[in-house]
Design an enzyme around this catalytic site. Structure first.
Site, PDB file in Angstrom:
ATOM      1  N   LYS A  46     -23.530  13.374 -52.727  1.00  0.00           N
ATOM      2  CA  LYS A  46     -22.122  12.915 -52.754  1.00  0.00           C
ATOM      3  C   LYS A  46     -21.902  11.882 -51.651  1.00  0.00           C
ATOM      4  CE  LYS A  46     -18.902  15.595 -50.690  1.00  0.00           C
ATOM      5  NZ  LYS A  46     -18.128  14.943 -49.633  1.00  0.00           N
ATOM      6  N   ASN A  47     -22.357  12.178 -50.444  1.00  0.00           N
ATOM      7  CA  ASN A  47     -22.041  11.322 -49.304  1.00  0.00           C
ATOM      8  C   ASN A  47     -22.878  10.048 -49.247  1.00  0.00           C
ATOM      9  OD1 ASN A  47     -20.132  13.195 -48.753  1.00  0.00           O
ATOM     10  ND2 ASN A  47     -21.218  14.141 -47.037  1.00  0.00           N
ATOM     11  N   CYS A  67      -7.318  16.579 -42.889  1.00  0.00           N
ATOM     12  CA  CYS A  67      -8.039  17.330 -43.918  1.00  0.00           C
ATOM     13  C   CYS A  67      -7.788  18.805 -43.634  1.00  0.00           C
ATOM     14  CB  CYS A  67      -9.526  17.009 -43.873  1.00  0.00           C
ATOM     15  SG  CYS A  67     -10.371  17.824 -42.529  1.00  0.00           S
ATOM     16  N   ARG A 120      -8.417  13.849 -38.774  1.00  0.00           N
ATOM     17  CA  ARG A 120      -9.685  13.119 -38.939  1.00  0.00           C
ATOM     18  C   ARG A 120      -9.362  11.651 -38.618  1.00  0.00           C
ATOM     19  NH1 ARG A 120     -12.828  15.681 -43.064  1.00  0.00           N
ATOM     20  NH2 ARG A 120     -14.340  13.982 -42.947  1.00  0.00           N
ATOM     21  N   ASP A 130     -22.089  19.950 -41.811  1.00  0.00           N
ATOM     22  CA  ASP A 130     -21.784  20.321 -43.201  1.00  0.00           C
ATOM     23  C   ASP A 130     -22.528  21.577 -43.638  1.00  0.00           C
ATOM     24  OD1 ASP A 130     -21.339  16.968 -44.589  1.00  0.00           O
ATOM     25  OD2 ASP A 130     -20.107  18.248 -43.308  1.00  0.00           O
ATOM     26  N   ARG A 164     -15.372  19.565 -55.660  1.00  0.00           N
ATOM     27  CA  ARG A 164     -15.372  18.223 -55.048  1.00  0.00           C
ATOM     28  C   ARG A 164     -16.780  17.841 -54.610  1.00  0.00           C
ATOM     29  NH1 ARG A 164     -11.184  17.094 -50.464  1.00  0.00           N
ATOM     30  NH2 ARG A 164     -12.442  15.218 -50.615  1.00  0.00           N
TER      31      ARG A 164
HETATM   32  C1  EPZ Z   1     -18.771  12.208 -43.102  1.00  0.00           C
HETATM   33  O1  EPZ Z   1     -17.385  12.221 -42.795  1.00  0.00           O
HETATM   34  C2  EPZ Z   1     -18.956  13.170 -44.258  1.00  0.00           C
HETATM   35  N1  EPZ Z   1     -18.164  12.705 -45.400  1.00  0.00           N
HETATM   36  C3  EPZ Z   1     -18.514  14.578 -43.857  1.00  0.00           C
HETATM   37  O2  EPZ Z   1     -18.836  15.442 -44.940  1.00  0.00           O
HETATM   38  C4  EPZ Z   1     -19.319  15.016 -42.637  1.00  0.00           C
HETATM   39  O3  EPZ Z   1     -18.834  16.278 -42.212  1.00  0.00           O
HETATM   40  C5  EPZ Z   1     -19.168  13.985 -41.522  1.00  0.00           C
HETATM   41  O4  EPZ Z   1     -19.555  12.685 -41.988  1.00  0.00           O
HETATM   42  C6  EPZ Z   1     -20.042  14.322 -40.311  1.00  0.00           C
HETATM   43  O5  EPZ Z   1     -21.391  14.366 -40.699  1.00  0.00           O
HETATM   44  C7  EPZ Z   1     -18.648  11.694 -46.153  1.00  0.00           C
HETATM   45  O6  EPZ Z   1     -19.711  11.164 -45.881  1.00  0.00           O
HETATM   46  C8  EPZ Z   1     -17.812  11.295 -47.335  1.00  0.00           C
HETATM   47  P1  EPZ Z   1     -17.608  10.973 -39.039  1.00  0.00           P
HETATM   48  P2  EPZ Z   1     -16.795  11.112 -41.767  1.00  0.00           P
HETATM   49  O7  EPZ Z   1     -16.854   9.700 -38.980  1.00  0.00           O
HETATM   50  O8  EPZ Z   1     -17.490   9.825 -41.951  1.00  0.00           O
HETATM   51  C9  EPZ Z   1     -14.886  11.419 -35.207  1.00  0.00           C
HETATM   52  C10 EPZ Z   1     -18.450  16.972 -46.651  1.00  0.00           C
HETATM   53  O9  EPZ Z   1     -18.273  18.191 -46.581  1.00  0.00           O
HETATM   54  N2  EPZ Z   1     -14.289  10.130 -35.624  1.00  0.00           N
HETATM   55  O10 EPZ Z   1     -19.103  10.946 -38.922  1.00  0.00           O
HETATM   56  O11 EPZ Z   1     -15.319  11.161 -41.866  1.00  0.00           O
HETATM   57  C11 EPZ Z   1     -14.554  12.545 -36.160  1.00  0.00           C
HETATM   58  O12 EPZ Z   1     -13.295  13.111 -35.849  1.00  0.00           O
HETATM   59  C12 EPZ Z   1     -17.763  16.060 -45.675  1.00  0.00           C
HETATM   60  O13 EPZ Z   1     -19.212  16.403 -47.489  1.00  0.00           O
HETATM   61  C13 EPZ Z   1     -13.374   9.506 -34.772  1.00  0.00           C
HETATM   62  O14 EPZ Z   1     -13.048  10.010 -33.705  1.00  0.00           O
HETATM   63  O15 EPZ Z   1     -17.233  11.754 -40.374  1.00  0.00           O
HETATM   64  C14 EPZ Z   1     -15.689  13.502 -35.921  1.00  0.00           C
HETATM   65  O16 EPZ Z   1     -15.428  14.266 -34.761  1.00  0.00           O
HETATM   66  C15 EPZ Z   1     -16.791  16.810 -44.785  1.00  0.00           C
HETATM   67  N3  EPZ Z   1     -12.841   8.316 -35.162  1.00  0.00           N
HETATM   68  C16 EPZ Z   1     -16.881  12.580 -35.644  1.00  0.00           C
HETATM   69  O17 EPZ Z   1     -16.310  11.308 -35.301  1.00  0.00           O
HETATM   70  C17 EPZ Z   1     -13.180   7.720 -36.352  1.00  0.00           C
HETATM   71  O18 EPZ Z   1     -12.670   6.622 -36.643  1.00  0.00           O
HETATM   72  C18 EPZ Z   1     -17.799  12.373 -36.833  1.00  0.00           C
HETATM   73  O19 EPZ Z   1     -17.009  11.960 -37.937  1.00  0.00           O
HETATM   74  C19 EPZ Z   1     -14.108   8.365 -37.187  1.00  0.00           C
HETATM   75  C20 EPZ Z   1     -14.654   9.569 -36.793  1.00  0.00           C
END
Ligand code: EPZ
Length: 443
Positions: free
Chosen positions: A48-49, A142, A147, A330, A422
Site C-alpha cells: 500500500k505505502n 488521524c 500528524r 507499523d 484500508r
Molecule cells: C508513512 O506515513 C506511512 N504511511 C505510515 O503508515 C507509517 O506509519 C509512517 O510513514 C512511518 O513509517 C504511508 O506511507 C501512506 P512520516 P507518513 O512522515 O509519511 C513526523 C500505515 O499504517 N512528521 O514518516 O505520514 C510524524 O509526526 C500508515 O500504513 C513531522 O513532524 O509518516 C512522525 O512522528 C500509518 N512533520 C514522523 O515524522 C511532517 O511534515 C514520521 O512520519 C511529517 C512527519
C-alpha cells in the site's frame, strides 16, 4: 491551470467502498473463534505505502501509465478517486492498473477525499512540479493524534513553491520550482516522497539530506529514474536530484507489502502455527525477523518467500521502533498483541509516533495486562487472552486485534473493520485459507 474551481465530480464507474464508512452504510465486523494454529501458504499483495506515491507520480508526466501488483484496498481506491477528481482516468484490471493523466484539468484535491486518506497529500509535489499550481486540503489528524505536514510545506517552500494556507487548503499559484538543499530534521516517509517528486522537474539541483530509506520510497526513486529523472544516491540518506524538463510515463511493478507479510508472520507466531509467505521480499523484513526470532519463532527466509514456525508460548523482549531499517512502527501494535501472551514482561517503545496506542484499551478488553508510560507500553504476558467484543480504530490496531482474537479463548467480534480494509487486501479470506475460524458479518 484553474486553481480555484474544482472540476465537476467525476464518479468513477468502479466507485470503491469509502475508506471511512459513513453512518448510513452497513459497517462490517469480523467474528473470530480463537485457538487454532495457522498452517499453510499465503500470497503477499503489493505494498500500500509503495503504491500510493507511485500513483501520485503519474501526475508528473502526461500519458498512459501502467502499474502492476497494485493491492485492491480502500486506500488505493481513494487515491484513484483523487486522481480522477483531477481529470485522470483510472482502469483497474485485477492488480494491473492503468492511469491516463493526459487530460488532467484540475489541481484541486478536496477535503472530503484528503480527510479520508491523509496520503492524498502526495499529489501536492507532482501538481506543483508539472502544473505550477495546486489546491490540496490540509490532511488533518488521524486516529492516534496530530500528524503534522510541516516538513512537506517547508521543503516545498524551500523549492520556491510560495505556498499559502487558505481556509484549510494548501494553495500554490504561478509556481516555478527551483532546486535547493533541504535537510530533514526528522526522517519522514511522506515528506521525502513529496519533495522527491517535486524536485525531479524543478530547475537546477536539489539535495535532500536525512531522507527516509523505507523500501516504498527507494522504489519510488527507482521508478522516477526509469522515467528519466536524474537522482544520485538512491538507497542512501542523501539524494541529489538534477531537474529535467519532462519524464516518460511509468511502467512499474509495486514491491511486496512488508507490513502485510510481517503481520502474517506475527499471526503464525501468536497461534503456534507454521506458514510460508509467497511473493514477499525478505530483504525488507530483517528487523521483524529478528524480533520474532528473539520472541521464540523460527524464521526461514528464502527467495521471495519466508517461512515461520511459532513457539508454544512467545518469550518476552523489549522492542523499540525506528525508521527503516529499524523495527517498523507499523508493526508495533501487532507485536504488542503477540507479547501480551509472552512468558514474562516486555517494554514496547514507539519513537516514531509517541501516542500510537489506541489498540491498548481494546487489547485490555481481551485480558491483556498493559501499562502505558508516555511512549512506552509495559506488557506483562498473561497465559491466555479471552475473546470479547472490541472495536478497530486504525489500520494496524485492527490487525493487532485480529491477531489477539486468533489466539484468544472463545469468540471475539471486531467492529468497524473498514479500518482493516484500508490496508489489508482480502485479509479475512487469506486467514481463513490458513485455517482461521473467521467470518465477516454486517453490523
Ligand atoms: C508513512 O506515513 C506511512 N504511511 C505510515 O503508515 C507509517 O506509519 C509512517 O510513514 C512511518 O513509517 C504511508 O506511507 C501512506 P512520516 P507518513 O512522515 O509519511 C513526523 C500505515 O499504517 N512528521 O514518516 O505520514 C510524524 O509526526 C500508515 O500504513 C513531522 O513532524 O509518516 C512522525 O512522528 C500509518 N512533520 C514522523 O515524522 C511532517 O511534515 C514520521 O512520519 C511529517 C512527519
Amino acid at each position: 491551470m484553474d486553481v480555484g474551481g474544482a472540476s465537476p465530480r467525476t464518479r468513477s464507474p468502479h466507485a470503491p467502498p469509502a475508506a471511512e464508512a459513513t453512518n448510513t452504510e452497513p459497517m462490517d465486523a469480523l467474528v473470530i473463534q480463537g485457538g487454532r494454529a495457522l498452517v499453510g501458504r499465503v500470497q503477499i499483495s503489493g505494498a500500500k505505502n509503495a503504491a500510493l506515491p507511485v500513483m501520485a507520480a503519474t501526475l508528473l508526466a502526461p500519458g498512459l501509465h501502467t502499474l502492476r501488483n497494485v493491492p485492491r484496498l480502500a486506500d488505493t481506491s481513494t487515491m484513484a478517486r483523487v486522481l480522477e477528481q483531477l481529470g485522470a482516468r483510472v482502469e483497474m484490471r485485477g492488480s494491473t492498473w492503468t492511469i491516463d493523466t493526459s487530460n488532467v484539468q484540475s489541481v484541486e484535491a478536496p477535503y472530503d477525499l484528503v480527510r479520508t486518506m491523509r496520503a492524498s497529500i502526495y499529489v501536492l509535489g507532482p501538481l506543483l512540479a508539472r502544473f505550477g499550481a495546486a489546491r490540496v486540503s490540509l490532511p488533518g489528524g488521524c486516529a492516534w493524534g496530530p500528524r503534522p505536514v510541516n516538513l512537506h510545506l517547508d521543503g516545498l517552500n524551500a523549492l520556491n513553491a510560495g505556498l499559502e494556507i487558505d481556509h484549510g487548503y494548501i494553495v500554490g499559484r504561478d509556481v516555478r520550482l527551483k532546486g535547493a538543499t533541504i535537510d530533514f530534521d526528522v526522517v519522514s516517509v511522506g515528506a521525502t516522497g513529496n519533495l522527491l517528486m517535486a524536485a525531479v522537474l524543478a530547475e537546477g539541483t536539489t539535495v535532500l539530506d536525512n531522507v527516509a530509506l523505507e523500501p516504498d520510497i527507494t522504489a519510488l526513486a527507482q521508478v522516477l529514474v526509469q522515467c528519466g529523472a536524474h537522482i544520485d544516491g538512491v538507497g542512501t540518506r542523501r539524494l541529489m536530484i538534477h531537474g529535467v524538463k519532462n519524464l516518460a510515463p511509468i511502467e512499474a511493478t509495486i514491491i511486496p507489502d512488508r507490513i502485510e507479510g510481517a503481520t502474517f508472520l506475527a499471526a503464525a507466531a501468536i497461534t503456534h502455527g507454521s506458514i510460508t509467505l509467497e511473493h514477499c521480499e525478505p530483504a525488507h523484513m530483517g528487523a521483524v525477523f529478528e524480533v520474532l526470532e528473539q520472541a521464540g519463532s523460527t524464521v526461514l527466509p528464502a527467495d521471495r518467500e519466508a517461512s515461520i514456525s511459532g513457539p508454544r508460548r512467545p518469550g518476552a523482549l523489549d522492542v523499540t521502533t525506528a525508521p527503516f531499517p529499524g523495527f517498523p512502527t507499523d508493526m508495533q501494535a501487532q507485536v504488542m498483541a503477540l507479547l501480551s501472551i509472552a512468558d514474562g514482561t516486555s517494554v514496547l517503545t514507539d519513537t516514531v509516533y509517541l501516542d500510537r496506542f489506541t489498540h491498548v484499551p481494546e487489547l485490555q478488553r481481551l485480558g491483556a495486562d498493559i501499562r502505558l508510560e508516555g511512549n512506552r507500553a509495559i506488557v506483562k504476558g498473561v497465559p491466555a487472552l479471552q475473546g470479547a467484543p472490541v472495536m478497530a480504530t486504525d489500520i494496524r490496531a485492527s490487525a493487532a486485534l485480529v491477531l489477539a482474537a486468533l489466539s484468544a479463548e472463545g469468540e471475539t467480534r471486531i467492529s468497524r473493520i473498514y479500518h482493516l480494509d484500508r490496508g489489508y487486501e482480502a485479509f479475512d479470506q487469506k486467514l481463513a485459507k490458513l485455517g482461521a475460524q473467521i467470518q465477516r458479518v454486517q453490523e
